[in-house]
Design a protein around this motif. Structure first.
Motif, PDB file in Angstrom:
ATOM      1  N   UNK A  17     -12.462  -4.250   2.016  1.00  0.00           N
ATOM      2  CA  UNK A  17     -11.923  -5.317   2.869  1.00  0.00           C
ATOM      3  C   UNK A  17     -10.409  -5.423   2.719  1.00  0.00           C
ATOM      4  N   UNK A  18      -9.908  -5.409   1.477  1.00  0.00           N
ATOM      5  CA  UNK A  18      -8.466  -5.526   1.282  1.00  0.00           C
ATOM      6  C   UNK A  18      -7.720  -4.296   1.782  1.00  0.00           C
ATOM      7  N   UNK A  19      -8.318  -3.123   1.658  1.00  0.00           N
ATOM      8  CA  UNK A  19      -7.685  -1.921   2.202  1.00  0.00           C
ATOM      9  C   UNK A  19      -7.611  -2.019   3.717  1.00  0.00           C
ATOM     10  N   UNK A  20      -8.686  -2.438   4.341  1.00  0.00           N
ATOM     11  CA  UNK A  20      -8.706  -2.572   5.799  1.00  0.00           C
ATOM     12  C   UNK A  20      -7.713  -3.627   6.270  1.00  0.00           C
ATOM     13  N   UNK A  21      -7.679  -4.770   5.598  1.00  0.00           N
ATOM     14  CA  UNK A  21      -6.730  -5.825   5.974  1.00  0.00           C
ATOM     15  C   UNK A  21      -5.293  -5.376   5.761  1.00  0.00           C
ATOM     16  N   UNK A  22      -5.033  -4.607   4.707  1.00  0.00           N
ATOM     17  CA  UNK A  22      -3.687  -4.107   4.461  1.00  0.00           C
ATOM     18  C   UNK A  22      -3.248  -3.097   5.508  1.00  0.00           C
ATOM     19  N   UNK A  23      -4.160  -2.246   5.942  1.00  0.00           N
ATOM     20  CA  UNK A  23      -3.820  -1.275   6.980  1.00  0.00           C
ATOM     21  C   UNK A  23      -3.506  -1.990   8.292  1.00  0.00           C
ATOM     22  N   UNK A  24      -4.300  -2.982   8.615  1.00  0.00           N
ATOM     23  CA  UNK A  24      -4.009  -3.786   9.819  1.00  0.00           C
ATOM     24  C   UNK A  24      -2.638  -4.458   9.674  1.00  0.00           C
ATOM     25  N   UNK A  26      -0.038  -3.399   7.882  1.00  0.00           N
ATOM     26  CA  UNK A  26       1.027  -2.405   8.008  1.00  0.00           C
ATOM     27  C   UNK A  26       1.265  -2.069   9.473  1.00  0.00           C
ATOM     28  N   UNK A  27       0.209  -1.992  10.246  1.00  0.00           N
ATOM     29  CA  UNK A  27       0.349  -1.664  11.667  1.00  0.00           C
ATOM     30  C   UNK A  27       0.981  -2.810  12.445  1.00  0.00           C
ATOM     31  N   UNK A  28       0.611  -4.040  12.134  1.00  0.00           N
ATOM     32  CA  UNK A  28       1.011  -5.170  12.970  1.00  0.00           C
ATOM     33  C   UNK A  28       2.261  -5.915  12.513  1.00  0.00           C
ATOM     34  N   UNK A  29       2.673  -5.748  11.276  1.00  0.00           N
ATOM     35  CA  UNK A  29       3.828  -6.505  10.785  1.00  0.00           C
ATOM     36  C   UNK A  29       5.116  -6.036  11.456  1.00  0.00           C
ATOM     37  N   UNK A  30       6.050  -6.974  11.689  1.00  0.00           N
ATOM     38  CA  UNK A  30       7.225  -6.644  12.507  1.00  0.00           C
ATOM     39  C   UNK A  30       8.365  -5.938  11.769  1.00  0.00           C
ATOM     40  N   UNK A  31       8.546  -6.173  10.474  1.00  0.00           N
ATOM     41  CA  UNK A  31       9.714  -5.579   9.819  1.00  0.00           C
ATOM     42  C   UNK A  31       9.323  -4.895   8.509  1.00  0.00           C
ATOM     43  N   UNK A  32      10.318  -4.275   7.901  1.00  0.00           N
ATOM     44  CA  UNK A  32      10.102  -3.446   6.715  1.00  0.00           C
ATOM     45  C   UNK A  32       9.557  -4.241   5.544  1.00  0.00           C
ATOM     46  N   UNK A  33      10.082  -5.424   5.316  1.00  0.00           N
ATOM     47  CA  UNK A  33       9.684  -6.199   4.142  1.00  0.00           C
ATOM     48  C   UNK A  33       8.230  -6.662   4.251  1.00  0.00           C
ATOM     49  N   UNK A  34       7.816  -7.075   5.425  1.00  0.00           N
ATOM     50  CA  UNK A  34       6.418  -7.468   5.610  1.00  0.00           C
ATOM     51  C   UNK A  34       5.487  -6.276   5.467  1.00  0.00           C
ATOM     52  N   UNK A  35       5.905  -5.131   5.971  1.00  0.00           N
ATOM     53  CA  UNK A  35       5.085  -3.927   5.840  1.00  0.00           C
ATOM     54  C   UNK A  35       4.965  -3.494   4.381  1.00  0.00           C
ATOM     55  N   UNK A  36       6.049  -3.633   3.633  1.00  0.00           N
ATOM     56  CA  UNK A  36       5.980  -3.290   2.211  1.00  0.00           C
ATOM     57  C   UNK A  36       5.036  -4.220   1.464  1.00  0.00           C
ATOM     58  N   UNK A  37       5.021  -5.491   1.835  1.00  0.00           N
ATOM     59  CA  UNK A  37       4.108  -6.431   1.201  1.00  0.00           C
ATOM     60  C   UNK A  37       2.661  -6.050   1.502  1.00  0.00           C
ATOM     61  N   UNK A  38       2.380  -5.675   2.730  1.00  0.00           N
ATOM     62  CA  UNK A  38       1.020  -5.265   3.089  1.00  0.00           C
ATOM     63  C   UNK A  38       0.618  -3.979   2.382  1.00  0.00           C
ATOM     64  N   UNK A  41      -0.271  -4.633  -1.187  1.00  0.00           N
ATOM     65  CA  UNK A  41      -1.585  -5.265  -1.291  1.00  0.00           C
ATOM     66  C   UNK A  41      -2.696  -4.232  -1.206  1.00  0.00           C
ATOM     67  N   UNK A  42      -2.495  -3.195  -0.404  1.00  0.00           N
ATOM     68  CA  UNK A  42      -3.489  -2.126  -0.332  1.00  0.00           C
ATOM     69  C   UNK A  42      -3.629  -1.473  -1.701  1.00  0.00           C
ATOM     70  N   UNK A  48      -7.874  -1.916  -7.131  1.00  0.00           N
ATOM     71  CA  UNK A  48      -8.348  -2.476  -8.395  1.00  0.00           C
ATOM     72  C   UNK A  48      -9.840  -2.819  -8.388  1.00  0.00           C
ATOM     73  N   UNK A  49     -10.390  -3.471  -7.362  1.00  0.00           N
ATOM     74  CA  UNK A  49     -11.844  -3.694  -7.390  1.00  0.00           C
ATOM     75  C   UNK A  49     -12.646  -2.395  -7.338  1.00  0.00           C
ATOM     76  N   UNK A  50     -12.121  -1.391  -6.636  1.00  0.00           N
ATOM     77  CA  UNK A  50     -12.829  -0.113  -6.574  1.00  0.00           C
ATOM     78  C   UNK A  50     -12.802   0.572  -7.937  1.00  0.00           C
ATOM     79  N   UNK A  51     -11.663   0.520  -8.627  1.00  0.00           N
ATOM     80  CA  UNK A  51     -11.585   1.092  -9.969  1.00  0.00           C
ATOM     81  C   UNK A  51     -12.481   0.336 -10.945  1.00  0.00           C
ATOM     82  N   UNK A  52     -12.556  -0.975 -10.799  1.00  0.00           N
ATOM     83  CA  UNK A  52     -13.448  -1.765 -11.657  1.00  0.00           C
ATOM     84  C   UNK A  52     -14.911  -1.418 -11.380  1.00  0.00           C
TER      85      UNK A  52
END
Length: 101
Positions: A17-24, A26-38, A41-42, A48-52
């Motif tokens: 879920x977090x990977x999917x939300x992060x990919x969305x 990255x695609x939809x965020x308007x600038x570099x800083x928001x994309x880096x935050x997304x 998060x991916x 981390x939950x997958x590694x756990x």
């Protein structure tokens, strides 16, 4: 289906879920800083939950090497992701990346 399998499936679903939300994001965020935050998060909230889940699976099936390797990977993710995100954002700030209007 055992309780251990249910916990593993739940952790995998959370990671996906977090990977999917992060990919969305990255695609939809308007600038570099928001994309880096997304994107960070991916790497953090998705991996981390997958590694756990991998660690629990390894220890549950008497494969301690898989469990220990997944836990070590989890620790390195915890340490390296915030540092890498800070370095990327600082580099974007120094080159004066444009913000969204």
């Amino acid at each position: 289906m055992s309780v251990l399998e249910i916990i593993i499936y739940i952790l995998l679903a959370i990671g996906i879920f977090f990977i999917f939300a992060g990919v969305i994001g990255v695609i939809r965020m308007p600038d570099t800083f928001c994309r880096l935050q997304s994107s960070t998060n991916i790497a953090t909230m998705g991996a981390m939950p997958i590694a756990l889940a991998c660690s629990i699976y390894g220890f549950g099936n008497n494969n301690t090497s898989l469990g220990v390797k997944a836990l070590v990977m989890l620790v390195f993710l915890l340490i390296s992701n915030p540092v890498a995100a800070h370095a990327m954002v600082r580099a974007a700030y120094k080159i004066k990346a444009e913000l969204c209007e």
